[in-house]
Enzyme design. Structure first.
Site, short mmCIF file in Angstrom:
data_model
loop_
_atom_site.label_atom_id
_atom_site.label_comp_id
_atom_site.label_asym_id
_atom_site.label_seq_id
_atom_site.Cartn_x
_atom_site.Cartn_y
_atom_site.Cartn_z
N ASP A 1 33.90 42.73 42.01
CA ASP A 1 33.43 41.38 41.69
C ASP A 1 34.12 40.34 42.57
OD1 ASP A 1 35.90 41.46 40.44
OD2 ASP A 1 35.17 40.82 38.47
N SER A 2 35.06 40.78 43.44
CA SER A 2 35.60 39.88 44.45
C SER A 2 34.48 39.40 45.37
CB SER A 2 36.69 40.59 45.29
OG SER A 2 36.19 41.77 45.85
N GLU B 1 47.07 46.47 40.18
CA GLU B 1 47.04 45.32 41.10
C GLU B 1 48.27 44.44 40.94
OE1 GLU B 1 43.34 43.18 41.42
OE2 GLU B 1 44.26 41.60 42.65
O1 KIV Z 1 36.88 43.07 42.82
C1 KIV Z 1 37.63 43.69 43.55
O2 KIV Z 1 37.53 43.64 44.79
C2 KIV Z 1 38.68 44.50 42.95
C3 KIV Z 1 39.74 45.02 43.84
C4 KIV Z 1 40.76 43.97 44.05
C5 KIV Z 1 40.35 46.26 43.31
O3 KIV Z 1 38.69 44.68 41.77
#
Ligand code: KIV
Length: 258
Positions: free
Chosen positions: A43-44, A181
């Site tokens: 979701d990033s 994380e």
């Molecule tokens: O949304 C994302 O990119 C993530 C990573 C930071 C693991 O959850």
């Protein structure tokens, strides 16, 4: 195609797992062909592909739109889709419905959700019970940014113990892997040793069973990177130079050729 069971074998063999994020067909195809083991439609993408300030605004429909494009580019890597904010927190039923959509409508093999508190554990158990592999995510959980910020988590012995217990509870609930994380490296090592499932670190030191990076950070596409990211190339600069050269050649009549 890589399976969740393959990742478990790799942990036993001590082979590091390489994970990256993707948000469209071209990027996913390149990452897959470059040998990534796990591709996360994270979701990033709300921030790196859609320009939002946090991950909170992205909807499940938007995530699935990107996940379908990613899936079309991938032949080998394990495909995992993040469940976005408020697509799973209301109830285990809501979570199961959202997770099921990721598999049915976007060809994903697994979903990831954030948190290790009792409600998250119940939710994970419900999804796993339906036959859907779930990846956990503890430590810094960006969907809780307004409560936790983007600070490193687990710095005190009590906070570290809480994260360890969350990881253990997630494993017991049936997750096939956990993202750790932005936690201290010694805590990540302790969790990695304690669990039989693979841990995938991001800002959690070198002792996890695998590592994940947000691909926009790795490629130098994002304008700001977290302190723990490593930028392996600067695509912003490379693209800027290419487009400037194209512009110059068009303006000077050098492109296209006769
Ligand atoms: O949304 C994302 O990119 C993530 C990573 C930071 C693991 O959850």
């Amino acid at each position: 195609m890589i399976t969740t069971h393959q990742l478990a074998h790799w942990k036993q063999e001590g082979r590091a797992i390489v994970a990256v994020t993707a948000w469209d067909f071209a990027i996913a195809q390149i990452l897959d062909q470059a040998g990534a083991d796990l591709i996360l439609v994270g979701d990033s993408l709300a921030m790196v592909a859609l320009g939002h300030q946090t991950t909170l605004p992205v909807t499940l429909d938007e995530m699935l739109h990107h996940a379908r494009a990613v899936q079309r580019g991938v032949q080998r890597a394990l495909l995992v889709c993040d469940l976005p904010f408020l697509s799973y927190q209301e109830s285990p039923q809501q979570a199961l419905h959202s997770a099921g959509r990721a598999l049915k409508e976007a060809g994903m093999q697994a979903v990831k959700l954030e948190g290790g508190h009792p409600a998250a554990i119940e939710t994970v158990a419900r999804i796993v019970q339906a036959g859907i592999p779930v990846m956990g995510h503890v430590g810094l959980t960006p969907q809780s940014v307004h409560r936790l910020g983007y600070r490193q988590q687990g710095k005190t012995p009590e906070a570290g113990e809480r994260i360890l217990q969350e990881a253990i509870a997630l494993e017991q609930a049936g997750v096939f892997s956990i993202v750790l994380e932005h936690i201290p490296g010694d805590l990540a090592l302790q969790i990695t040793r304690k669990l039989t499932i693979p841990t995938i670190g991001i800002g959690a030191g070198p002792h996890c069973d695998g590592q994940v990076l947000v691909t926009a950070d790795l490629l130098g596409l994002s304008t700001r990177q977290p302190p723990f990211a490593r930028v392996y190339t600067n695509l912003r600069e490379i693209i800027t130079q290419a487009v400037q050269q194209y512009g110059t050649e068009v303006r000077e009549g050098r492109f296209p050729a006769e």
